[in-house]
Design a protein around this motif. Structure first.
Motif, PDB file in Angstrom:
ATOM      1  N   ILE A   1     104.678   1.820  19.137  1.00  0.00           N
ATOM      2  CA  ILE A   1     105.190   1.442  20.458  1.00  0.00           C
ATOM      3  C   ILE A   1     105.811   2.680  21.115  1.00  0.00           C
ATOM      4  O   ILE A   1     106.552   3.429  20.471  1.00  0.00           O
ATOM      5  CB  ILE A   1     106.259   0.338  20.339  1.00  0.00           C
ATOM      6  CG1 ILE A   1     105.696  -0.876  19.596  1.00  0.00           C
ATOM      7  CG2 ILE A   1     106.774  -0.046  21.720  1.00  0.00           C
ATOM      8  CD1 ILE A   1     104.585  -1.604  20.316  1.00  0.00           C
TER       9      ILE A   1
ATOM     10  N   TYR B   1     101.272   6.094  30.328  1.00  0.00           N
ATOM     11  CA  TYR B   1     101.985   5.190  29.437  1.00  0.00           C
ATOM     12  C   TYR B   1     103.427   5.011  29.883  1.00  0.00           C
ATOM     13  O   TYR B   1     104.021   5.882  30.528  1.00  0.00           O
ATOM     14  CB  TYR B   1     101.942   5.726  27.991  1.00  0.00           C
ATOM     15  CG  TYR B   1     100.533   5.895  27.492  1.00  0.00           C
ATOM     16  CD1 TYR B   1      99.771   4.796  27.123  1.00  0.00           C
ATOM     17  CD2 TYR B   1      99.939   7.162  27.432  1.00  0.00           C
ATOM     18  CE1 TYR B   1      98.463   4.942  26.696  1.00  0.00           C
ATOM     19  CE2 TYR B   1      98.634   7.324  26.996  1.00  0.00           C
ATOM     20  CZ  TYR B   1      97.900   6.203  26.640  1.00  0.00           C
ATOM     21  OH  TYR B   1      96.600   6.342  26.230  1.00  0.00           O
ATOM     22  N   ARG B   2     103.951   3.849  29.491  1.00  0.00           N
ATOM     23  CA  ARG B   2     105.340   3.519  29.764  1.00  0.00           C
ATOM     24  C   ARG B   2     106.025   3.074  28.475  1.00  0.00           C
ATOM     25  O   ARG B   2     105.354   2.663  27.518  1.00  0.00           O
ATOM     26  CB  ARG B   2     105.438   2.404  30.802  1.00  0.00           C
ATOM     27  CG  ARG B   2     104.870   2.755  32.172  1.00  0.00           C
ATOM     28  CD  ARG B   2     105.006   1.591  33.128  1.00  0.00           C
ATOM     29  NE  ARG B   2     104.250   0.432  32.687  1.00  0.00           N
ATOM     30  CZ  ARG B   2     104.246  -0.736  33.315  1.00  0.00           C
ATOM     31  NH1 ARG B   2     104.981  -0.909  34.390  1.00  0.00           N
ATOM     32  NH2 ARG B   2     103.514  -1.747  32.855  1.00  0.00           N
ATOM     33  N   VAL B   3     107.336   3.139  28.472  1.00  0.00           N
ATOM     34  CA  VAL B   3     108.097   2.655  27.316  1.00  0.00           C
ATOM     35  C   VAL B   3     107.721   1.201  27.059  1.00  0.00           C
ATOM     36  O   VAL B   3     107.652   0.378  27.978  1.00  0.00           O
ATOM     37  CB  VAL B   3     109.610   2.792  27.565  1.00  0.00           C
ATOM     38  CG1 VAL B   3     110.409   2.110  26.442  1.00  0.00           C
ATOM     39  CG2 VAL B   3     109.998   4.267  27.672  1.00  0.00           C
ATOM     40  N   GLY B   4     107.466   0.886  25.795  1.00  0.00           N
ATOM     41  CA  GLY B   4     107.091  -0.464  25.401  1.00  0.00           C
ATOM     42  C   GLY B   4     105.603  -0.675  25.240  1.00  0.00           C
ATOM     43  O   GLY B   4     105.182  -1.701  24.702  1.00  0.00           O
ATOM     44  N   ASP B   5     104.779   0.284  25.693  1.00  0.00           N
ATOM     45  CA  ASP B   5     103.330   0.147  25.547  1.00  0.00           C
ATOM     46  C   ASP B   5     102.916   0.225  24.077  1.00  0.00           C
ATOM     47  O   ASP B   5     103.528   0.938  23.274  1.00  0.00           O
ATOM     48  CB  ASP B   5     102.604   1.251  26.321  1.00  0.00           C
ATOM     49  CG  ASP B   5     102.558   0.995  27.813  1.00  0.00           C
ATOM     50  OD1 ASP B   5     102.952  -0.098  28.254  1.00  0.00           O
ATOM     51  OD2 ASP B   5     102.143   1.913  28.551  1.00  0.00           O
ATOM     52  N   ARG B   6     101.856  -0.507  23.740  1.00  0.00           N
ATOM     53  CA  ARG B   6     101.238  -0.450  22.413  1.00  0.00           C
ATOM     54  C   ARG B   6     100.235   0.702  22.408  1.00  0.00           C
ATOM     55  O   ARG B   6      99.300   0.724  23.218  1.00  0.00           O
ATOM     56  CB  ARG B   6     100.522  -1.765  22.106  1.00  0.00           C
ATOM     57  CG  ARG B   6     101.429  -2.963  21.967  1.00  0.00           C
ATOM     58  CD  ARG B   6     100.708  -4.272  22.295  1.00  0.00           C
ATOM     59  NE  ARG B   6      99.386  -4.354  21.721  1.00  0.00           N
ATOM     60  CZ  ARG B   6      99.091  -4.917  20.542  1.00  0.00           C
ATOM     61  NH1 ARG B   6     100.051  -5.449  19.812  1.00  0.00           N
ATOM     62  NH2 ARG B   6      97.851  -4.979  20.112  1.00  0.00           N
TER      63      ARG B   6
ATOM     64  N   LYS C   1     104.719   1.961  13.847  1.00  0.00           N
ATOM     65  CA  LYS C   1     104.903   0.677  13.172  1.00  0.00           C
ATOM     66  C   LYS C   1     104.033   0.577  11.915  1.00  0.00           C
ATOM     67  O   LYS C   1     104.470   0.042  10.899  1.00  0.00           O
ATOM     68  CB  LYS C   1     104.589  -0.473  14.122  1.00  0.00           C
ATOM     69  CG  LYS C   1     105.469  -0.506  15.363  1.00  0.00           C
ATOM     70  CD  LYS C   1     106.944  -0.610  15.012  1.00  0.00           C
ATOM     71  CE  LYS C   1     107.815  -0.666  16.257  1.00  0.00           C
ATOM     72  NZ  LYS C   1     109.277  -0.727  15.904  1.00  0.00           N
TER      73      LYS C   1
ATOM     74  N   SER D   1     108.345   4.854  22.826  1.00  0.00           N
ATOM     75  CA  SER D   1     109.806   4.804  22.903  1.00  0.00           C
ATOM     76  C   SER D   1     110.364   5.666  24.024  1.00  0.00           C
ATOM     77  O   SER D   1     111.483   5.439  24.496  1.00  0.00           O
ATOM     78  CB  SER D   1     110.431   5.243  21.570  1.00  0.00           C
ATOM     79  OG  SER D   1     110.037   6.577  21.247  1.00  0.00           O
TER      80      SER D   1
ATOM     81  N   ASP E   1     107.331   5.174  18.414  1.00  0.00           N
ATOM     82  CA  ASP E   1     107.874   4.587  17.194  1.00  0.00           C
ATOM     83  C   ASP E   1     106.694   4.041  16.397  1.00  0.00           C
ATOM     84  O   ASP E   1     106.025   3.092  16.831  1.00  0.00           O
ATOM     85  CB  ASP E   1     108.844   3.450  17.520  1.00  0.00           C
ATOM     86  CG  ASP E   1     110.176   3.949  18.051  1.00  0.00           C
ATOM     87  OD1 ASP E   1     110.526   5.106  17.795  1.00  0.00           O
ATOM     88  OD2 ASP E   1     110.864   3.162  18.744  1.00  0.00           O
TER      89      ASP E   1
END
Length: 355
Positions: free
Chosen positions: A69, A80-85, A37, A71, A35
């Motif tokens: 972020i 990477y995982r969901v929520g990572d910057r 930003k 998704s 996602d």
């Protein structure tokens, strides 16, 4: 399932950018869905959206300074995982087989790296950039954005930051080195911050002194106007490294005269017309002229970690999607301090999924 998201696109060369929608590929096993930003505006976005380099693929969704972020991740994703910057820079794929790719220098892929926008994957599929609300990228071309950098200030690091970090590191800017940053725009202001953090003695060479206060605040030790002829006599044979961020033809003899023995003049701003140089100015002090692009994935991650450790982000002006056309004109007039960044929340909630 097809995911359709809002985007801002140039429908054709020299036409204003307009709101549209684009379809994202279904994430594969190695893909990361992001996602978006914030998306920075690079001058090269303008060159390409207006087809000034004669390589335009239209309609074109620009943007290669992407921060967002995670998704969703594919089944085989490990980094990477969901929520990572995370961030995405100037390319989203490369051949992964040539000597340069294997050395971690994917930006110099011998087959040609796949640009984040205005390019095609090797299967012919077009790429779309960051002027949108989402993107899907192979995990090998995604960067982690450390805590400590605002996402809005991190987005320009994915191009402007690495474009300056790479030559500064390659030519060993650091303690005991006299480094000049030529130009104080979106690229130049990052060069000052990074060179200072590396420990170099930093001088800004700008056409006027109008940004002197900013330059000193960013870490410059000295600031000189190139419109003043005395600059070139006072600083003769002075610098170990000059990094030129100005995309214009220069009087190269004057600037080469500023280099000390074994000094190097590195172009990261690339003019459209060729320069002429008398070899005497190189031979007389064993000087060099070089060019540099961005960095590879490994070095870009190194740059992000370095910036986080030193509290470095871009100085940005956050705008909405409806201000981008105006922002393009302001970039051309050098009326920005120092990078425009699009807040993608200004698209509104237009994402949809079609079975």
């Amino acid at each position: 399932m097809t995911i359709t998201v809002p985007a801002l696109a140039a429908p054709a060369a020299n036409q204003p950018l307009v709101r549209t929608t684009i379809s994202l590929r279904t994430p594969g096993a190695n893909d990361v869905a992001i996602d978006i930003k914030f998306a920075g505006i690079c001058h090269s976005d303008i060159h390409q959206a207006r087809d000034e380099w004669d390589i335009g693929l239209f309609p074109m969704v620009p943007g290669h300074e992407i921060a967002g972020i995670v998704s969703a991740v594919g089944s085989d994703v490990t980094r990477y995982r969901v929520g990572d910057r995370v961030g995405v820079g100037c390319f989203v794929d490369s051949c992964r087989e040539c000597a340069n790719c294997l050395a971690g220098e994917e930006q110099y892929c011998l087959k040609g790296e796949v640009g984040t926008y205005n390019a095609r994957y090797y299967d012919g599929t077009a790429t779309n950039g960051g002027y949108s609300t989402a993107v899907v990228v192979d995990e090998n071309y995604v960067l982690g954005i450390p805590e400590g950098i605002e996402l809005s200030e991190a987005a320009p690091l994915l191009c402007a930051g690495i474009t300056l970090y790479s030559p500064l590191k390659n030519w060993q800017a650091g303690p005991g080195k006299k480094v000049a940053i030529l130009g104080m725009g979106g690229l130049g202001h990052m060069g000052v911050k990074i060179a200072h953090a590396l420990g170099a003695e930093v001088t800004v060479l700008s056409q006027t002194l109008s940004k002197q206060e900013d330059g000193l605040r960013f870490g410059a030790d000295h600031y000189f106007a190139t419109s003043d002829p005395t600059t070139f006599t006072e600083l003769e044979n002075h610098f170990d490294l000059i990094v030129n961020t100005v995309a214009a033809n220069l009087d190269m003899e004057r600037y080469l005269g500023l280099l000390a023995l074994d000094g190097t003049f590195v172009h990261v701003g690339i003019p459209t017309e060729p320069d002429q140089v008398k070899m005497f100015w190189l031979a007389s002090q064993r000087r060099s002229i070089a060019g540099s692009k961005i960095g590879g994935i490994r070095q870009t991650q190194e740059m992000l970690d370095f910036c986080a450790a030193h509290g470095i982000g871009a100085d940005v002006e956050i705008i909405s999607v409806d201000q981008v056309n105006e922002a393009y004109e302001r970039v051309i007039r050098s009326d920005v301090r120092y990078r425009f960044v699009i807040d993608t929340a200004s698209f509104g909630n237009e994402t949809r999924a079609d079975a």
